[in-house]
Structures are given as structure tokens and as C-alpha cells.
Design an enzyme around this catalytic site. Structure first.
Site, mmCIF file in Angstrom:
data_model
loop_
_atom_site.group_PDB
_atom_site.id
_atom_site.type_symbol
_atom_site.label_atom_id
_atom_site.label_comp_id
_atom_site.label_asym_id
_atom_site.label_seq_id
_atom_site.Cartn_x
_atom_site.Cartn_y
_atom_site.Cartn_z
ATOM 1 N N SER A 214 50.011 29.690 57.313
ATOM 2 C CA SER A 214 49.635 31.092 57.103
ATOM 3 C C SER A 214 50.084 31.914 58.312
ATOM 4 O O SER A 214 51.258 31.834 58.653
ATOM 5 C CB SER A 214 48.139 31.183 56.841
ATOM 6 N N GLU A 346 49.280 31.063 46.374
ATOM 7 C CA GLU A 346 48.992 31.588 47.716
ATOM 8 C C GLU A 346 48.011 32.765 47.667
ATOM 9 O O GLU A 346 47.111 32.901 48.493
ATOM 10 C CB GLU A 346 50.287 32.058 48.403
ATOM 11 N N HIS A 474 46.258 28.805 48.637
ATOM 12 C CA HIS A 474 46.557 28.987 50.064
ATOM 13 C C HIS A 474 45.634 28.088 50.900
ATOM 14 O O HIS A 474 44.417 28.156 50.738
ATOM 15 C CB HIS A 474 46.308 30.465 50.401
HETATM 16 C C1 LIG Z 1 44.558 31.520 56.317
HETATM 17 O O1 LIG Z 1 45.056 32.754 55.908
HETATM 18 C C2 LIG Z 1 45.851 33.486 56.738
HETATM 19 O O2 LIG Z 1 46.137 33.056 57.823
HETATM 20 C C3 LIG Z 1 46.333 34.775 56.349
HETATM 21 C C4 LIG Z 1 45.632 35.764 55.839
HETATM 22 C C5 LIG Z 1 44.231 35.632 55.497
HETATM 23 C C6 LIG Z 1 46.334 37.040 55.685
HETATM 24 C C7 LIG Z 1 45.799 37.885 54.618
HETATM 25 C C8 LIG Z 1 46.767 38.030 53.575
HETATM 26 C C9 LIG Z 1 46.462 38.453 52.362
HETATM 27 C C10 LIG Z 1 45.110 38.824 51.975
HETATM 28 C C11 LIG Z 1 47.548 38.539 51.381
HETATM 29 C C12 LIG Z 1 47.629 39.871 50.749
HETATM 30 C C13 LIG Z 1 48.622 40.727 51.392
HETATM 31 O O3 LIG Z 1 49.903 40.417 51.307
HETATM 32 C C14 LIG Z 1 49.466 41.573 50.681
HETATM 33 C C15 LIG Z 1 49.972 42.752 51.344
HETATM 34 C C16 LIG Z 1 49.402 41.625 49.257
#
Ligand SMILES: COC(=O)/C=C(\C)CC/C=C(\C)CC[C@H]1OC1(C)C
Length: 580
Positions: A214, A346, A474
Site C-alpha cells: 500500500s 483493492e 487490499h
Molecule cells: C493499508 O492501506 C494503505 O496504506 C493506503 C490507504 C489506506 C490509502 C487510502 C486509499 C484509498 C481509500 C483509496 C481510494 C482513493 O484512491 C481514491 C482516490 C479513489
């Protein structure tokens, strides 16, 4: 006299100094610039035990004047440092959980080194993991990021590090007062620590692989792009995150810093000089500072990631001075073996809680068009009319024209977040790569982790019972790389899951050792021609997937399916990639 002599011997032996031919206590390691560290034994998942050196400080505590400052190297420790206990996570408000609470410490710049019990003469490959959590949360500690499965192999050294999160890690005034990117600079300093000291643990500083999931994946990709991280690693694994995701860069950091100050009740937040703003923000109680981040949300916990990496003015200590998308398009960065990872669902990281929490869902539906538009993080150059038209296209394509999240549209919503947040950036990162790099010389590889097991991170994202409901979401690939005893129970040793762990960890370790996957079906090299010739797919990748027919219960096969048509819808809406 004789008694005290023996007493002295015992003392010396117990503080692990090699005297009078006594065996050197291998739980004490003394890198000359670090000082002496006493580790501990931990129980493996399959093996009896391995060694853990935890809570090693790699930077001065980022407190007081050092809050919002670039990390400073930790001076040499005196005496024997107790490295047998993990330190707290960096202080955070975890918006990924249904009820975000604040926990952790501001004094958190520590790393953990894990090594097998028996170290051979050969220096072991080193795998440094960068945790995810949206740059606002996450843990490098063994209760979430447990190294047991890697240690079971006895073949690598694993390092995990904490880095500053949220405002403390990423707030920036975009000048020298608060330059920003502290979280990434912390990671960079930890990587320097590994390069300088890992040999004393039996590791090979010339064979370091960084891997992250992520925003940890985003970070690995940024280290590939940053000249600051040159020479610190020899291979990269980016899982479910690349440097071009829409939540990777903050385009208005100063505005955000001022808003943060305003929510901290700092007087004149709007027009204080950045020097005064920095001084005031350094004096704010840390809980107030972190809660101030809630003021930046436009709805519920969105945007989840507010404090992000920034583009810094050129300077000696800058980590990132050019927008990653620009660097990716030009291919002007280091080429090392690169493995990209993804999972099918994801977008569940945000969708599950909105869908499962009735109050939240109804509220979303009552402002559906507005919230959907905001959630997409459109680039600032589009005007209101354009955004309205683009949002309509998305609602037609992903929601079948229905302006509501319900049982029928939820998969479309999930696909939308998956493509916007992850798959389109992944596809773009690959197209940029094959366009600008000779992939015969510098190949890259990809996996998709589609193995569906009995537990899933979907149940972490919501209070509702969603077992088996959302597929492979995810973070689910992490379940088979790291033991997470506070999140999931252990799998039975004879289960299919135990076999998946063994195989998936082996896949990572082989990549770390050889720079390419080994003992798996071969992939054809990805070139621009191959990518273009598959308008509904992508280049070959390894898919980890359930197989009830074989004795293992799963298999690794080669696939090239990808939601390319939806990736292209997004690329068109963003007006990117006009001629690919
Ligand atoms: C473990 O998760 C992460 O490290 C990353 C995160 C929580 C980032 C957040 C990302 C989202 C909620 C995805 C949605 C976003 O991409 C748009 C702009 C749709």
C-alpha cells in the site's frame, strides 16, 4: 578469591564479552557505530526459534525542536542496550478502522532486525519491509508485522522500521521551516542504518531488497525515484501501491498546514510567517495536533490520506523535488529488479465500511453525486462542468446509471475505487516503464494474489460480519507474508494456508536472492509491443489462486487478464496517455 573470580567470569559471560575462550553470546551484537545491542529469542511458526533485535533507535527522538525536522542520526549507544522488546508504533489515528482512536508514541523512530538462529558463513540477503497504512497509520511491530514466516526459512534477515505518520510525518510549509517528507526521510535513514550495520548481524549490505505494501509500496517506488536513496538497496517489491497513485502527493501542503494550525486554535494561522507557524505547531500538544487532522475531512474519514509526500524545493536534504509522475514518464531513475504486486479487490479498503455501516451508507446515498465526485480526487485543472460530466460517465459505467450504493451496485463501487486508486496507476506505472526502459535488459515482474482463505482484512475494515463476502481485498496478501497475532489466529500447520505461506514467502525470498522469480512458471518479458497487443489484458503475471483439484489446494499460474478497458476509461477521463 576463587569465588569472586568465578563471579567475575559469570558476569562477563552474561554480558557476552568473549573472554577466557568463553563462547561469544550471539544475542549481543555490537556494530561499532551503534553500540552493543542485546536481542532475544522469538518462537518461529515452523522453526523452534530465531533471534530478534527490536526497538533499536536509528534517529534521535523527533520531539520538541526536532518535531517537523529531518531525522538526525542516533549517536552511539553506551553500555548494552536492551533490544529485546518492540517499541510502540508511531502515534496515529487509524482511519482504516471502523472506530479510529489515537494510540502510539511521538518518540518512535526505532527499527527491528530479525535473523535466523544459525547464521552461516555466507552473508544473508536482507529484506527491509516498509509498512502501509495510508501514511497515517500502521505498525512495524511483531504483533502485526511478525517476521516468523520469513524466519522459518533460515535464509534471510528481515528488518522493519517505524516512520513518522500523519501530520508528524508529512505536514509541510513547503519551505525550509517545515520541509516535509519526514516519514520518507525516516525510512531513508533506516535504510542507511541497514547499509552501515547489517553486516554485523550476518547480513549482506550489497543484497538488500526493500518491499512494502500500500503506501509502503508507494514508498518503495519513491525510493527508486529519489536520488537520496541511491545505493541503499538492490531490488524492490511494490505491493498494492505505486508512486503515481492519487493519494501519493499533496499539491497544497502550505494551505493544509495553515488549516491544521487553525484547527489547533493557533491564532493568525492564516497569515503567520511560516517560521512562526512552525514554531507554534511544534508547541501544540500531540493529541490536539493529530485530532486537528479531522478538520481536513470532507465527509466521514475522507480523504483517508490527508498528509502526504510533497515536492520539496531543491536542497541538500530534499527527498523528492520532481513530481513522481514526471519521473516515471521519463524513466529517469534507477533500474533494479522490480516486482509489482496486486490483489483483485483493492478498493475494499474504503468500500467495505461505507457499504456495511447503514448510517454511513444512507448518508452517502443522500449526497451521492457530490461525494462520489469528491472521493475521486480529480486533478485541480478540471472545472465544475467537466467534473459533472466525468462523474456521470463513471456512474453510467460503474453503477449502471444508478445513483446509489446498494447490493446491486456495490461491486461497481468497489471496482471504481480499485481502478482509480490502484489498478490504473499500476497499469500506468507499467506503460511508463516499458516505454522508457529496455525491459530485455531491465525486466520487471508482477503477481496478483487471488488466493481466498478463511480470513480477510475485510473484517478489519468493518464491524459487520463480512466473512467470505468481499473476495481478496487490499492487504490480504500480507496475511501470507507476516504473522499478525493481534489480528488473525494462526493457521493449522497442515492447512492449505500454511502451504500458501511457504510458497508465497519463498517467491519473495527467491526474488530477493536472485532478482527474479524462481521455480514458478516462466513469464514472457513485458515489452511495449506485448502490452499494446493485449488491449484487454496486461503482460504475463503470476497469479496465486485456489485450486480444489490439486493436492496443495492452490496453484501459481500465468495470467494476463486485467481490467484494461476500465483503466483506459480512467486514463481518458484524466486526459492522460493520449497516444498509447
Ligand atoms: C493499508 O492501506 C494503505 O496504506 C493506503 C490507504 C489506506 C490509502 C487510502 C486509499 C484509498 C481509500 C483509496 C481510494 C482513493 O484512491 C481514491 C482516490 C479513489
Amino acid at each position: 578469591m576463587l569465588g569472586s573470580f568465578f563471579y567475575l567470569c559469570l558476569c562477563l559471560a552474561s554480558i557476552s564479552v568473549s573472554v577466557f575462550g568463553l563462547k561469544l553470546d550471539d544475542l549481543v551484537v555490537c556494530p561499532p557505530n551503534v553500540g552493543c545491542l542485546r536481542g532475544t529469542y522469538m518462537k518461529g511458526y515452523q522453526v523452534e526459534k530465531f533471534q530478534a533485535f527490536m526497538g533499536i533507535p536509528y534517529a534521535l527522538p523527533p520531539l520538541g525542536e526536532l518535531r517537523f525536522s529531518n531525522p538526525k542520526v542516533m549517536p552511539k549507544l553506551s553500555g548494552i542496550y536492551n533490544a529485546s522488546l518492540a517499541k510502540s508504533d508511531c502515534i496515529q489515528k487509524n482511519y482504516l478502522l471502523p472506530t479510529p482512536i489515537i494510540y502510539g508514541e511521538e518518540d518512535c523512530l526505532y527499527l527491528n532486525v530479525y535473523r535466523p538462529e544459525r547464521i552461516s558463513k555466507l552473508r544473508l540477503p536482507v529484506m527491509v519491509y516498509i509498512h502501509g497504512g495510508g501514511f497515517f497509520s500502521g505498525s512495524a511491530g511483531p504483533s502485526v508485522t511478525g517476521p516468523e514466516y520469513f524466519m522459518d526459512t533460515g535464509e534471510v534477515i528481515v528488518v522493519t522500521m517505524a516512520y513518522r505518520l500523519g501530520a508528524l510525518g508529512f505536514l509541510s510549509t513547503q519551505d525550509a521551516n517545515i520541509p516535509g517528507n519526514f516519514g520518507l526521510k525516516d525510512q531513508n535513514l533506516a535504510l542507511r542504518w541497514v547499509r552501515n550495520n547489517i553486516a554485523f548481524f550476518g547480513g549482506n549490505p550489497q543484497r538488500v531488497t526493500i518491499f512494502g505494501q500500500s503506501v509502503g509500496g508507494v514508498s518503495t517506488h519513491l525510493h527508486l525515484l529519489s536520488p537520496k536513496s541511491q545505493g541503499l538497496f538492490q531490488a524492490v517489491i511494490s505491493m498494492s501501491g505505486t508512486a503515481n497513485v492519487p493519494f501519493a502527493v499533496n499539491s497544497k501542503p502550505l494551505e493544509q498546514a495553515r488549516k491544521t494550525a487553525e484547527f489547533c486554535q493557533i491564532e493568525g494561522a492564516d497569515n503567520l510567517s511560516t517560521a512562526k507557524l512552525a514554531r507554534a505547531l511544534r508547541n501544540i500538544d500531540v493529541y490536539t495536533l493529530i485530532n486537528a487532522g479531522d478538520g481536513l475531512k470532507f465527509w466521514d474519514v475522507d480523504h483517508m490520506t490527508n498528509y502526504r509526500p510533497v515536492i520539496e524545493p531543491v536542497g541538500k536534504e530534499a527527498f523528492l523535488t520532481i513530481h513522481p509522475n514526471k519521473l516515471l514518464a521519463k524513466g529517469g531513475y534507477r533500474k533494479v529488479p522490480w516486482l509489482l504486486g496486486t490483489v483483485p479487490e483493492e478498493g475494499a479498503v474504503r468500500v467495505v465500511n461505507i457499504k456495511e455501516n447503514i448510517t454511513l451508507r444512507e448518508d452517502f446515498n443522500s449526497k451521492f453525486d457530490y461525494l462520489l465526485q469528491e472521493l475521486m480526487e480529480w486533478p485541480s485543472e478540471f472545472n465544475a462542468q467537466q467534473l459533472k460530466e466525468k462523474t456521470k460517465i463513471l456512474i453510467d459505467e460503474f453503477f449502471g446509471g444508478i445513483h446509489e450504493i446498494n447490493d446491486k451496485t456495490v461491486q461497481g463501487f468497489l471496482d471504481l475505487i480499485t481502478v482509480r486508486g490502484f489498478k490504473q496507476p499500476l497499469y500506468n506505472a507499467i506503460t511508463d516503464y516499458v516505454r522508457s526502459v529496455d525491459t530485455n535488459k531491465y525486466p520487471f515482474y508482477m503477481y496478483s494474489f487471488n488466493y481466498k482463505g478463511p480470513v480477510s482484512y475485510a473484517s478489519i475494515y468493518t464491524q459487520a460480519n463480512v466473512t467470505g463476502k468481499y473476495g481478496v481485498v487490499h492487504c490480504d496478501d500480507l496475511i501470507y507474508l507476516f504473522r499478525s497475532p493481534i489480528l488473525f489466529p494462526d493457521f493449522a500447520k497442515n492447512s492449505t494456508e500454511a502451504k500458501v505461506i511457504k510458497t508465497f514467502v519463498r517467491y519473495f525470498i527467491n526474488f530477493a536472492k536472485f532478482g527474479k522469480p524462481q521455480n514458478v512458471p516462466p513469464l514472457s518479458c513485458c515489452t511495449e509491443e506485448i502490452l499494446k497487443s493485449r488491449p484487454e489484458g496486461i503482460c504475463d503475471y503470476h497469479e496465486f489462486i485456489n485450486n480444489k483439484q490439486n493436492t496443495e489446494g492452490f496453484e501459481i499460474r500465468v495470467n494476463d487478464k486485467f481490467p484494461t478497458n476500465r483503466v483506459k476509461i480512467w486514463s481518458n477521463l484524466l486526459e492522460e496517455m493520449k497516444n498509447f
